[in-house]
Every structure is written in structure tokens, then in C-alpha cells.
Scaffold this motif. Structure first.
Motif, mmCIF file in Angstrom:
data_model
loop_
_atom_site.group_PDB
_atom_site.id
_atom_site.type_symbol
_atom_site.label_atom_id
_atom_site.label_comp_id
_atom_site.label_asym_id
_atom_site.label_seq_id
_atom_site.Cartn_x
_atom_site.Cartn_y
_atom_site.Cartn_z
ATOM 1 N N MET A 101 3.257 -6.371 6.180
ATOM 2 C CA MET A 101 4.099 -6.111 5.016
ATOM 3 C C MET A 101 5.592 -6.061 5.360
ATOM 4 O O MET A 101 6.409 -5.728 4.526
ATOM 5 N N THR A 102 5.952 -6.384 6.612
ATOM 6 C CA THR A 102 7.366 -6.389 7.000
ATOM 7 C C THR A 102 7.673 -7.702 7.717
ATOM 8 O O THR A 102 8.187 -7.719 8.824
ATOM 9 N N ILE A 411 12.176 0.180 -3.850
ATOM 10 C CA ILE A 411 10.915 -0.464 -3.479
ATOM 11 C C ILE A 411 9.770 0.457 -3.875
ATOM 12 O O ILE A 411 9.768 1.644 -3.539
ATOM 13 N N THR A 413 5.643 0.856 -3.630
ATOM 14 C CA THR A 413 4.462 0.405 -2.903
ATOM 15 C C THR A 413 3.191 0.809 -3.631
ATOM 16 O O THR A 413 3.008 1.973 -3.975
ATOM 17 N N ASP A 414 2.343 -0.176 -3.869
ATOM 18 C CA ASP A 414 1.052 0.069 -4.494
ATOM 19 C C ASP A 414 0.126 0.702 -3.460
ATOM 20 O O ASP A 414 -0.185 0.079 -2.435
ATOM 21 N N GLY A 418 -1.418 -2.101 -1.220
ATOM 22 C CA GLY A 418 -0.431 -2.065 -0.152
ATOM 23 C C GLY A 418 0.763 -2.956 -0.393
ATOM 24 O O GLY A 418 1.681 -2.989 0.438
ATOM 25 N N SER A 420 4.303 -4.098 -1.557
ATOM 26 C CA SER A 420 5.565 -3.401 -1.828
ATOM 27 C C SER A 420 6.452 -4.302 -2.676
ATOM 28 O O SER A 420 6.893 -5.356 -2.202
#
Length: 455
Positions: A101-102, A411, A413-414, A418, A420
Motif C-alpha cells: 500500500m506504499t 487519507i 483507510t478502509d 486496506g 487508502s
């Protein structure tokens, strides 16, 4: 009238406080002295100023007046309420795959690769003066490309909001639902891209056109999926099974053993319909399971050459008609237990071209004779895989070093998927635009650990 008077007094107090403070500071600077303790007048003026700030802020919040820097703090509750709605969507693939996720190393359109070691070859040990001159390998790679940079805009102007307030409708509820739909749209696009990776699977199990788990108290489908993963070398990994609605319906309606607490050991499935792990497969559901068209190939055969176990490139005889396309599931005569996924097809089988089977290739040798190849009928592509076999890379959209015209960003995040999402706010002429955005890409890291459960 009283409110306007109080508002004017507050503004005057602020002006007086700042003027007094500025004058005192200037006088001290001119005289060259260090600043002494502030006078009572300055102290009182500063107190009045802080009270004025508090009053004006509260007044602005109640009336909709915007002062100073705009921010999204007041929308955080609205955003998280919207996320609660999105979290109930059937997006089982997102939570089933390996996620980064990054993914900040690549721009949209660029590919980040990871090395893949080939299978090893063993040799006999033969004593000699020097060790054998071998051990070189061609190291392959797998890449993930960030392919999508997507946004959903939401815009309101002052007249629209005023009309809602006058009609008794709730602006915040409508805005919440708009955020929910925006995040739902992006999450479903990510889910769709993940399930579209079925063309990268190695092998398949089941009957196309027939939903899995349709025979009561029989779990051949999970057993068959698990066998493929184990035969392909996926040992001790986190296995996932993502089903469409038809397969999940059969699971809930016909596999009664899962609902019997004395047999299943728990009541989650019986009471709440919650699916857990079954035969080492984590059960998930997706509304984006694909049902692709198949190739048009008819009466296709191999050429007269033989092909060993593990072969992936198969040459076709100059016979038959139509096309074999990537993602087709094919069966080979004399090999009834295995269904192979085509990694690369042949647009015209009558020309005697080649097709490429996904790794690990043939599980049973093809004899040196023209052997029939049959393309499976159309059906849903339920998916089973080791979590590490599929990679989802996401990040927020990139900004230039100087920034852009957005007045604020946050931001969200769900907690379920997960994902974002970046939420930005742009102040325009007598209107405001919100933007919900995400950048992503997906791919397979290990095709051998990825299969299709036909349905």
C-alpha cells in the motif's frame, strides 16, 4: 441583531489587541531594550482576542462562514460513515492478495520487477581435481505496473446547499452517500482488475457452466483446488479461495456439514453465514468474478512430435480452425485429470502455430502423435491461490513539489480492504469540489501458485 453586534465587538477587540501588541513591540525594538514582562493592558487585550477567536470560530461553524485555512477535519466523521458502507461490499480479492500500500517507487506506467529464480538441476557427485564448471542460471523476473490513476469528483455550490437546507433535506447525509459511492466505485475497479488476472493462472479444476459445490456434502472442489496448489509446489502458504455468488450459494445451501455445530465445531456459518477456512483455504466472496468468452478453436490437435512432462510450448498441427486465446482452459486427450490455462494463444490454429501453457506446464506427457486439444466451454472463473502469488500495489496520486490548488488533503483507510483513499478539497468560484483518488496496479508473482475453479 444581537449576534451581529457581538460579532462586530469581537472583530474590534481583535483589532485593538493586535494594534496594542504591535505598538508595544515596536516601541521596545526602537529603544533597543529586551522585551520586559507584558503590561496589564496588553495581557487583557490578548485575553479578549482569544475570546473573540473562540466566539468567531463557533459563529462560523454554525452559520457556514469559512474563515482562515480550509480543512477536511469537519468531514472526517462523514468520510468514515461512508467507509462503513463500502466495507460491506463483496471485495474478497482485495483482502486475499499480497498488498503493497506504499508503492512509491514507480510512476504510473512504470514497472517494478522482482527476481525469480529458475528450477534447480541436480547432478551426480563425481570426485575430481577441480569442481565441475557449472551452476550458472538465467534469473527471470516478474513485474507489477501501476496502470491506473483514477478519481471520483463531487462538487457542490452554495445555491445547491441552500436549496437542500430550505427543503428540509440533509446535506451531510447526501454528501456521505456520495463519498460512499465514490469509494465503492474505486474499490470495485480494483477488485475487477484483480479478478481479471485469471488469464495468468496455471491450471484449472471443475466443470465450466456448473457452479462448484453443487453436490450435497461433497467437497471435491476444494480438494481438487488444494491438490493443484500442492502439486505445483505451494507448500505451507496462506491459501485463498475467492468465489462468485453462485458458488457461495451452493456452499451455504448444500454443504450441510459446514452448518452442523457438532461436526464443524462452530456455529458461525449456521447463525451468521460467516465463512472461514475450509481444507486450508480461506473462503472469500467477490462480486467481480469473471465469465470471459472463449476462443473459437475447433478440431485442434498437436503435431506429430511428443512432449515431455513440464513442456509449455506446444506446436499445433495444420488442422482445425479458429483461435486459441490467452486465458482459455484446454484439455488434452489422454490426460483427463488436468486442465491447463493458455498463457499465449494462436490466432489461427489452421496455420500450425504454437500455444504456450502456463507454468508448470504439462503434468502428463503427450505421445508422438496428433493429440486432440479441446477448449473448455464458457464458465465463471472462481479463483484459488497462495496469497503471495498475486500482488496489489497502491499509493496516493503524486503531486508536483510545488503542490497544486487543493486547499487541504487527508487519507482515509478502509479497515476491511486496506485501501487508502486520498480525499482532496478544491475551493472554486462559489463552489467546492471534493476528489477521492487512488493509484494502483496488480500482477502475479508466482503463476504456479494460482488456479481457476471453473463454474
Amino acid at each position: 441583531m444581537k449576534k451581529m453586534f457581538a460579532f462586530a465587538v469581537a472583530l474590534a477587540a481583535m483589532a485593538l489587541s493586535r494594534a496594542t501588541s504591535a505598538a508595544t513591540t515596536s516601541a521596545q525594538a526602537v529603544q533597543g531594550f529586551a522585551a520586559p514582562a507584558i503590561s496589564k493592558a496588553v495581557f487583557c487585550a490578548r485575553v479578549v482576542r482569544e475570546l473573540a477567536y473562540g466566539y468567531i470560530w463557533n459563529y462560523a461553524a454554525k452559520t457556514g462562514l469559512v474563515l482562515g485555512a480550509n480543512n477536511l477535519t469537519g468531514l472526517i466523521n462523514t468520510l468514515y460513515n461512508a467507509m462503513d458502507v463500502v466495507s460491506r461490499e463483496q471485495i474478497g480479492m482485495i483482502s486475499a492478495v499480497s498488498s503493497d500500500m506504499t508503492f512509491a517507487r514507480a510512476a504510473v506506467g512504470q514497472t517494478v520487477t522482482s527476481p525469480v529464480a529458475p528450477p534447480a538441476t541436480a547432478t551426480d557427485i563425481v570426485p575430481a581435481v577441480t569442481p565441475p564448471d557449472d551452476g550458472d542460471q538465467n534469473i527471470g523476473n516478474k513485474g507489477v505496473t501501476l496502470t491506473k490513476a483514477r478519481r471520483v469528483p463531487i462538487r457542490w455550490n452554495g445555491e445547491e446547499k441552500l436549496a437542500l437546507d430550505n427543503s428540509g433535506n440533509s446535506y451531510n447525509i447526501i454528501l456521505r452517500d456520495q463519498f460512499a459511492q465514490a469509494m465503492r466505485t474505486l474499490a470495485n475497479e480494483v477488485e475487477s482488475d484483480l479478478t481479471a488476472l485469471h488469464v495468468k493462472a496455471s491450471r484449472a479444476y471443475g466443470t465450466p457452466g456448473t457452479a462448484p459445490f453443487g453436490i450435497a456434502n461433497e467437497l471435491n472442489d476444494t480438494a481438487g483446488a488444494l491438490r493443484i496448489l500442492e502439486d505445483n509446489g505451494a507448500q505451507g502458504l496462506d491459501f485463498q479461495l475467492v468465489l462468485g455468488s453462485a458458488a457461495m450459494q451452493n456452499m451455504r445451501s448444500k454443504q450441510s456439514g459446514l452448518f452442523k455445530v457438532n461436526e464443524a465445531g462452530r456455529e458461525d456459518m449456521l447463525r451468521n453465514g460467516i465463512t472461514d477456512r475450509l481444507q486450508n483455504l480461506a473462503l472469500r466472496q467477490s462480486s467481480q468474478i469473471k465469465r470471459p468468452a472463449k476462443g473459437t478453436a475447433v478440431a485442434v490437435t498437436t503435431n506429430a512430435a511428443g512432449y515431455a512432462v513440464g513442456a509449455t510450448i506446444i506446436t499445433l498441427a495444420a488442422a482445425g480452425t479458429g483461435a486459441v486465446v490467452a486465458g482459455d482452459v484446454v484439455s488434452i486427450a489422454g490426460d483427463p485429470e488436468n486442465k491447463y490455462v493458455v498463457a499465449s494463444g494462436d490466432a489461427d490454429a489452421s496455420n500450425g502455430g504454437t500455444i504456450t501453457l502456463a507454468a508448470p506446464g504439462l503434468m502428463q506427457a503427450i505421445p508422438a502423435a496428433a493429440t486432440a486439444i479441446t477448449v473448455a466451454n464458457v464458465g465463471f472463473r472462481n479463483l484459488f491461490f497462495a496469497r503471495s502469488a498475486i500482488v496489489l500495489a497502491t499509493r496516493v496520486p503524486a503531486l508536483p513539489a510545488q503542490g497544486d490548488s487543493a486547499v487541504d488533503r487527508t487519507i482515509i483507510t478502509d479497515p476491511i480492504s486496506g485501501l487508502s483513499f486520498e480525499v482532496s478539497m478544491y475551493m472554486q468560484y462559489r463552489q467546492v469540489q471534493y476528489e477521492i483518488a487512488l493509484v494502483w496496479g496488480c500482477g502475479t508473482a508466482k503463476d504456479e501458485h494460482f488456479g481457476i475453479l471453473l463454474g
